[in-house]
Enzyme design. Structure first.
Site, mmCIF file in Angstrom:
data_model
loop_
_atom_site.group_PDB
_atom_site.id
_atom_site.type_symbol
_atom_site.label_atom_id
_atom_site.label_comp_id
_atom_site.label_asym_id
_atom_site.label_seq_id
_atom_site.Cartn_x
_atom_site.Cartn_y
_atom_site.Cartn_z
ATOM 1 N N LYS A 175 27.520 -12.350 -37.197
ATOM 2 C CA LYS A 175 26.985 -13.784 -37.297
ATOM 3 C C LYS A 175 27.360 -14.347 -38.158
ATOM 4 O O LYS A 175 26.915 -13.189 -39.820
ATOM 5 C CB LYS A 175 26.505 -14.203 -37.026
ATOM 6 C CG LYS A 175 25.347 -14.374 -35.560
ATOM 7 C CD LYS A 175 24.426 -14.805 -35.166
ATOM 8 C CE LYS A 175 23.012 -13.718 -36.066
ATOM 9 N NZ LYS A 175 22.002 -14.612 -35.930
ATOM 10 N N THR A 206 18.667 -26.168 -41.201
ATOM 11 C CA THR A 206 19.880 -25.058 -39.940
ATOM 12 C C THR A 206 18.862 -24.712 -39.692
ATOM 13 O O THR A 206 18.648 -23.150 -39.486
ATOM 14 C CB THR A 206 21.203 -24.664 -40.877
ATOM 15 O OG1 THR A 206 20.419 -23.778 -41.551
ATOM 16 C CG2 THR A 206 22.362 -25.589 -41.193
ATOM 17 N N GLY A 208 15.832 -22.090 -37.886
ATOM 18 C CA GLY A 208 16.012 -21.799 -36.264
ATOM 19 C C GLY A 208 17.309 -21.155 -35.988
ATOM 20 O O GLY A 208 17.603 -20.856 -34.436
ATOM 21 N N THR A 209 18.356 -21.451 -36.848
ATOM 22 C CA THR A 209 19.430 -21.449 -36.376
ATOM 23 C C THR A 209 19.857 -19.759 -35.220
ATOM 24 O O THR A 209 20.455 -19.783 -34.116
ATOM 25 C CB THR A 209 20.602 -21.065 -36.969
ATOM 26 O OG1 THR A 209 20.682 -22.065 -37.809
ATOM 27 C CG2 THR A 209 21.961 -21.267 -36.356
ATOM 28 N N GLY A 210 19.216 -18.942 -36.197
ATOM 29 C CA GLY A 210 19.595 -17.048 -35.344
ATOM 30 C C GLY A 210 18.422 -17.690 -33.954
ATOM 31 O O GLY A 210 19.266 -16.788 -32.800
ATOM 32 N N CYS A 211 17.306 -17.769 -33.973
ATOM 33 C CA CYS A 211 16.765 -17.589 -32.367
ATOM 34 C C CYS A 211 16.926 -18.576 -31.829
ATOM 35 O O CYS A 211 17.662 -18.230 -30.457
ATOM 36 C CB CYS A 211 15.032 -17.866 -33.644
ATOM 37 S SG CYS A 211 14.486 -17.912 -34.704
#
Length: 265
Positions: A175, A206, A208-211
């Protein structure tokens, strides 16, 4: 009535509701799956940071996993915060016999810079967990921790993906959201390359984007999508969730997992 696809998240709890187990379950519901959970750690967390974290005993993690898998079954698994070498090893042992696709989000540091994975757990992630991954979804900070490579451009993303593939996952999604310019990610299995680009939204909320992205990928796999299509759809979902992210508390607010419900898409 036919049950929706069953997706299991193995991760930590975020008391503020923006990331971790809470973000995973919201994402799964929003995309049409039945979400289930194995909690690995409890955090005291809000919009400004992580005030405390307590990992659960390996026995509790094993019991939760067996309870869900042996009775209900799973069609995809997503891993997030695993905290320690013992929990990484415990989860890897549990996943060895699972036939469902596995999405590994190698969570190591929170959005606010708080450590969520012990330094001595990185070897276990590389040696035990990544070989089980259908897809792994590291951001550039996690790439650096796992590979030692500091990525500053797109050719660097390709080199990092090759290094990560050497640890055994079938696919790697690097990412590139921390790079300047458009939000670009690289998905590759060493033969195919898919460069996924999206507009960068001017929104600081932003959390929590990765989860959210990893959970969305897991839902797509549970629904039978091929990896590239599952990742592409997940990126579209999380890009819109970032655009709709909202302020909570005094710091960084969460992405909006329910943006479709609010007619924002």
């Amino acid at each position: 009535m036919t049950a929706p696809p069953r997706v299991l998240t193995i991760a930590g709890s975020d008391s503020g509701g923006g990331a971790g187990i809470q973000a995973d379950l919201k994402t799964m519901l929003a995309l049409g799956a039945h979400g289930m959970s194995v909690i690995t750690a409890v955090t005291a967390q809000n919009s400004v940071g992580v005030q405390g974290a307590w990992e659960l005993p390996a026995e509790a993690v094993r019991a939760q996993y067996r309870s869900v898998v042996d009775d209900i079954g799973v069609q995809a698994v997503k891993t997030g915060m695993l905290a320690s070498p013992a929990l990484v090893t415990t989860v890897a042992d549990l996943l060895t016999d699972v036939s469902a696709p596995v999405v590994v989000d190698p969570v190591s540091v929170s959005k606010h810079g708080d450590r969520l994975l012990a330094d001595d757990a990185l070897d276990a992630v590389r040696a035990r967990l990544l070989p089980l991954a259908t897809v792994t979804t590291p951001n550039l900070d996690e790439v650096a921790e796992l590979t030692g490579l500091r990525v500053t451009d797109e050719p660097g993303m390709r080199r990092a993906a090759a290094r990560l593939l050497s640890y055994g996952p079938r696919w790697v999604l690097v990412k590139g959201g921390h790079l300047p310019g458009a939000a670009v990610d690289l998905l590759t299995d060493g033969r195919e390359e898919h460069w996924l680009r999206a507009e960068r939204h001017d929104n600081r909320h932003t959390h929590g984007t990765g989860c959210t992205l990893a959970s969305a990928v897991a839902v797509g796999l549970a629904q039978g999508l091929p990896v590239p299509e599952a990742v592409r759809r997940a990126k579209e979902y999380v890009t819109a969730a970032i655009a709709a992210g909202f302020a909570l508390g005094a710091g960084v607010g969460p992405v909006d997992h329910g943006w479709r419900l609010r007619g924002l898409g």
